[in-house]
Design a protein around this motif. Sequence first.
Motif, PDB file in Angstrom:
ATOM      1  N   GLN A   1       0.859  -1.178   0.000  1.00  0.00           N
ATOM      2  CA  GLN A   1       0.000   0.000   0.000  1.00  0.00           C
ATOM      3  C   GLN A   1       0.899   1.233   0.000  1.00  0.00           C
ATOM      4  O   GLN A   1       1.720   1.398   0.908  1.00  0.00           O
ATOM      5  CB  GLN A   1      -0.907   0.007   1.229  1.00  0.00           C
ATOM      6  N   MET A   2       0.736   2.060  -1.009  1.00  0.00           N
ATOM      7  CA  MET A   2       1.585   3.237  -1.168  1.00  0.00           C
ATOM      8  C   MET A   2       0.730   4.493  -1.064  1.00  0.00           C
ATOM      9  O   MET A   2      -0.169   4.698  -1.889  1.00  0.00           O
ATOM     10  CB  MET A   2       2.301   3.199  -2.518  1.00  0.00           C
ATOM     11  N   ASN A   3       1.012   5.290  -0.057  1.00  0.00           N
ATOM     12  CA  ASN A   3       0.275   6.536   0.166  1.00  0.00           C
ATOM     13  C   ASN A   3       1.212   7.721   0.039  1.00  0.00           C
ATOM     14  O   ASN A   3       2.425   7.586   0.090  1.00  0.00           O
ATOM     15  CB  ASN A   3      -0.368   6.524   1.549  1.00  0.00           C
ATOM     16  N   SER A   4       0.631   8.891  -0.099  1.00  0.00           N
ATOM     17  CA  SER A   4       1.408  10.134  -0.207  1.00  0.00           C
ATOM     18  C   SER A   4       2.520  10.012  -1.240  1.00  0.00           C
ATOM     19  O   SER A   4       3.682  10.367  -0.985  1.00  0.00           O
ATOM     20  CB  SER A   4       1.991  10.499   1.163  1.00  0.00           C
ATOM     21  N   LEU A   5       2.164   9.511  -2.395  1.00  0.00           N
ATOM     22  CA  LEU A   5       3.158   9.279  -3.434  1.00  0.00           C
ATOM     23  C   LEU A   5       3.736  10.586  -3.961  1.00  0.00           C
ATOM     24  O   LEU A   5       3.034  11.617  -4.029  1.00  0.00           O
ATOM     25  CB  LEU A   5       2.548   8.479  -4.578  1.00  0.00           C
ATOM     26  N   SER A   6       4.997  10.527  -4.313  1.00  0.00           N
ATOM     27  CA  SER A   6       5.685  11.687  -4.882  1.00  0.00           C
ATOM     28  C   SER A   6       6.347  11.273  -6.193  1.00  0.00           C
ATOM     29  O   SER A   6       6.535  10.079  -6.451  1.00  0.00           O
ATOM     30  CB  SER A   6       6.734  12.213  -3.905  1.00  0.00           C
ATOM     31  N   PRO A   7       6.703  12.234  -7.041  1.00  0.00           N
ATOM     32  CA  PRO A   7       7.368  11.885  -8.310  1.00  0.00           C
ATOM     33  C   PRO A   7       8.633  11.051  -8.100  1.00  0.00           C
ATOM     34  O   PRO A   7       8.995  10.264  -8.988  1.00  0.00           O
ATOM     35  CB  PRO A   7       7.687  13.255  -8.920  1.00  0.00           C
ATOM     36  N   GLU A   8       9.278  11.186  -6.950  1.00  0.00           N
ATOM     37  CA  GLU A   8      10.483  10.404  -6.665  1.00  0.00           C
ATOM     38  C   GLU A   8      10.180   8.920  -6.503  1.00  0.00           C
ATOM     39  O   GLU A   8      11.094   8.096  -6.492  1.00  0.00           O
ATOM     40  CB  GLU A   8      11.179  10.928  -5.409  1.00  0.00           C
ATOM     41  N   ASP A   9       8.924   8.561  -6.357  1.00  0.00           N
ATOM     42  CA  ASP A   9       8.539   7.157  -6.243  1.00  0.00           C
ATOM     43  C   ASP A   9       8.329   6.505  -7.616  1.00  0.00           C
ATOM     44  O   ASP A   9       8.076   5.303  -7.700  1.00  0.00           O
ATOM     45  CB  ASP A   9       7.246   7.019  -5.437  1.00  0.00           C
TER      46      ASP A   9
END
Length: 122
Positions: free
Chosen positions: A81-89
Amino acid sequence: QVQLVESGGGLVQAGGSLRLSCAASGRIFSINDMGWYRQAPGKQRELVASTTSGGSTNYADSVKGRFTISRDNAKNTLYLQMNSLSPEDTAVYYCNADIKVQLFPGRYVDCWGQGTQVTVSS
């Protein structure tokens, strides 16, 4: 023959969420450690998170507090589960598992999925 199949990747805006799944299939007696890795363009593959068969977890510092790894041993399935995703992800995310494919003598194989693309737009 065992295989890992990932799903759940896609395009999401920064701040959004995605849930990755990885299903193991084939002649499986048990699964030890499982983990998620990722590889961004021009970078080396890195560990994102891992979990043991007993449920202990480990996270890369960059995802602590935002990502949660879990597994369903009955279904031989791993989740992220991936939350608060950013472009670095943004990266291709790979599932990895240490799978017991033979009882006697015990034999394990290190399996990788084909990868699923996660793209986070700013």
